[in-house]
Design a protein around this motif. Structure first.
Motif, PDB file in Angstrom:
ATOM      1  N   UNK A  32       0.836  -1.190   0.000  1.00 37.94           N
ATOM      2  CA  UNK A  32       0.000   0.000   0.000  1.00 37.94           C
ATOM      3  C   UNK A  32       0.874   1.244   0.000  1.00 37.94           C
ATOM      4  N   UNK A  33       0.452   2.249  -0.727  1.00 40.14           N
ATOM      5  CA  UNK A  33       1.209   3.486  -0.788  1.00 40.14           C
ATOM      6  C   UNK A  33       0.989   4.301   0.474  1.00 40.14           C
ATOM      7  N   UNK A  34       2.031   5.007   0.843  1.00 42.06           N
ATOM      8  CA  UNK A  34       1.926   5.881   2.010  1.00 42.06           C
ATOM      9  C   UNK A  34       0.986   7.032   1.673  1.00 42.06           C
ATOM     10  N   UNK A  35       0.272   7.569   2.656  1.00 40.98           N
ATOM     11  CA  UNK A  35      -0.645   8.670   2.380  1.00 40.98           C
ATOM     12  C   UNK A  35       0.036   9.872   1.742  1.00 40.98           C
ATOM     13  N   UNK A  36       1.331  10.060   1.985  1.00 38.95           N
ATOM     14  CA  UNK A  36       2.032  11.203   1.404  1.00 38.95           C
ATOM     15  C   UNK A  36       2.274  11.011  -0.102  1.00 38.95           C
ATOM     16  N   UNK A  37       2.191   9.746  -0.597  1.00 37.93           N
ATOM     17  CA  UNK A  37       2.399   9.493  -2.010  1.00 37.93           C
ATOM     18  C   UNK A  37       1.279  10.062  -2.857  1.00 37.93           C
ATOM     19  N   UNK A  38       0.082  10.108  -2.339  1.00 36.65           N
ATOM     20  CA  UNK A  38      -1.077  10.537  -3.110  1.00 36.65           C
ATOM     21  C   UNK A  38      -1.824  11.596  -2.330  1.00 36.65           C
ATOM     22  N   UNK A  39      -2.268  12.616  -3.007  1.00 39.22           N
ATOM     23  CA  UNK A  39      -3.002  13.692  -2.354  1.00 39.22           C
ATOM     24  C   UNK A  39      -4.497  13.391  -2.395  1.00 39.22           C
ATOM     25  N   UNK A  40      -5.039  12.966  -1.305  1.00 32.92           N
ATOM     26  CA  UNK A  40      -6.479  12.724  -1.148  1.00 32.92           C
ATOM     27  C   UNK A  40      -7.037  11.717  -2.143  1.00 32.92           C
ATOM     28  N   UNK A  41      -6.256  10.723  -2.518  1.00 36.01           N
ATOM     29  CA  UNK A  41      -6.745   9.683  -3.404  1.00 36.01           C
ATOM     30  C   UNK A  41      -6.909  10.115  -4.847  1.00 36.01           C
ATOM     31  N   UNK A  42      -6.389  11.264  -5.219  1.00 29.82           N
ATOM     32  CA  UNK A  42      -6.496  11.746  -6.592  1.00 29.82           C
ATOM     33  C   UNK A  42      -5.116  11.779  -7.226  1.00 29.82           C
ATOM     34  N   UNK A  43      -4.997  11.144  -8.374  1.00 24.36           N
ATOM     35  CA  UNK A  43      -3.739  11.169  -9.114  1.00 24.36           C
ATOM     36  C   UNK A  43      -3.641  12.493  -9.851  1.00 24.36           C
ATOM     37  N   UNK A  44      -2.536  13.204  -9.653  1.00 23.15           N
ATOM     38  CA  UNK A  44      -2.365  14.509 -10.281  1.00 23.15           C
ATOM     39  C   UNK A  44      -1.404  14.425 -11.459  1.00 23.15           C
ATOM     40  N   UNK A  45      -1.417  15.478 -12.277  1.00 28.41           N
ATOM     41  CA  UNK A  45      -0.508  15.545 -13.412  1.00 28.41           C
ATOM     42  C   UNK A  45       0.942  15.546 -12.925  1.00 28.41           C
ATOM     43  N   UNK A  46       1.191  16.181 -11.811  1.00 26.38           N
ATOM     44  CA  UNK A  46       2.542  16.208 -11.226  1.00 26.38           C
ATOM     45  C   UNK A  46       2.998  14.793 -10.868  1.00 26.38           C
ATOM     46  N   UNK A  47       2.104  13.991 -10.303  1.00 26.94           N
ATOM     47  CA  UNK A  47       2.455  12.618  -9.930  1.00 26.94           C
ATOM     48  C   UNK A  47       2.684  11.753 -11.173  1.00 26.94           C
ATOM     49  N   UNK A  48       1.945  12.000 -12.232  1.00 27.82           N
ATOM     50  CA  UNK A  48       2.172  11.269 -13.481  1.00 27.82           C
ATOM     51  C   UNK A  48       3.544  11.620 -14.039  1.00 27.82           C
ATOM     52  N   UNK A  49       3.888  12.908 -14.031  1.00 26.52           N
ATOM     53  CA  UNK A  49       5.205  13.342 -14.507  1.00 26.52           C
ATOM     54  C   UNK A  49       6.316  12.719 -13.651  1.00 26.52           C
ATOM     55  N   UNK A  50       6.110  12.626 -12.355  1.00 26.14           N
ATOM     56  CA  UNK A  50       7.096  12.003 -11.471  1.00 26.14           C
ATOM     57  C   UNK A  50       7.250  10.521 -11.801  1.00 26.14           C
ATOM     58  N   UNK A  51       6.142   9.852 -12.112  1.00 24.80           N
ATOM     59  CA  UNK A  51       6.202   8.435 -12.484  1.00 24.80           C
ATOM     60  C   UNK A  51       6.956   8.249 -13.795  1.00 24.80           C
ATOM     61  N   UNK A  52       6.727   9.128 -14.768  1.00 26.50           N
ATOM     62  CA  UNK A  52       7.452   9.060 -16.041  1.00 26.50           C
ATOM     63  C   UNK A  52       8.940   9.279 -15.791  1.00 26.50           C
ATOM     64  N   UNK A  53       9.262  10.255 -14.970  1.00 29.19           N
ATOM     65  CA  UNK A  53      10.660  10.551 -14.636  1.00 29.19           C
ATOM     66  C   UNK A  53      11.334   9.352 -13.972  1.00 29.19           C
TER      67      UNK A  53
END
Length: 135
Positions: A32-53
């Motif tokens: 399970x991901x830590x709560x700090x990994x995701x902001x309120x259960x919503x995947x953001x564009x910033x998190x997608x860019x981080x995953x691509x990186x």
């Protein structure tokens, strides 16, 4: 209709091989991901860019962000001109025209026409449905 194939092409000997979905699934244990990994259960564009990186070691953070922005902009532009966008293994975005219809203000009860408009619809692929369902 635009179709984007996410299966990837053939990698040359100079390019690092991109692991397949099953290889990634087998290499990294599901935790399970830590709560700090995701902001309120919503995947953001910033998190997608981080995953691509994180999966493309040759890209800088700004290049990864630019890549994500370019993909989203291409999808938006295609939908804006009325084209369908199909992402294999994910789903299909389409523009649908809704006709004018009668409506009413729920607070006052006054009837008012609702104007004709275009809306974006999304139909998930069977593969996405199965993944979400845990199969």
């Amino acid at each position: 209709m635009r179709t984007f194939d996410t299966s990837g092409g053939g990698a040359t000997s100079r390019e690092p091989a991109i692991p397949s979905k099953s290889q990634l699934r087998n290499a990294v244990p599901k935790t399970p991901r830590a709560p700090s990994d995701r902001s309120h259960g919503t995947l953001t564009k910033r998190e997608i860019a981080q995953a691509v990186y994180s999966v493309c070691p040759g890209l800088s953070r700004s290049q990864a962000k630019g890549f994500v922005d370019a993909v989203i902009e291409e999808i938006v532009c295609a939908l804006a001109v009325g084209e369908d966008v199909s992402l294999r293994g994910f789903g299909k975005f389409a523009v649908r025209e809704k006709p004018e219809r009668p409506g009413r203000n729920p607070k006052t009860g006054v009837s008012a026409p609702i104007s004709a408009r275009k809306v974006v619809t999304f139909k998930a692929s069977d593969q996405l449905k199965a993944e979400v369902d845990g199969e």
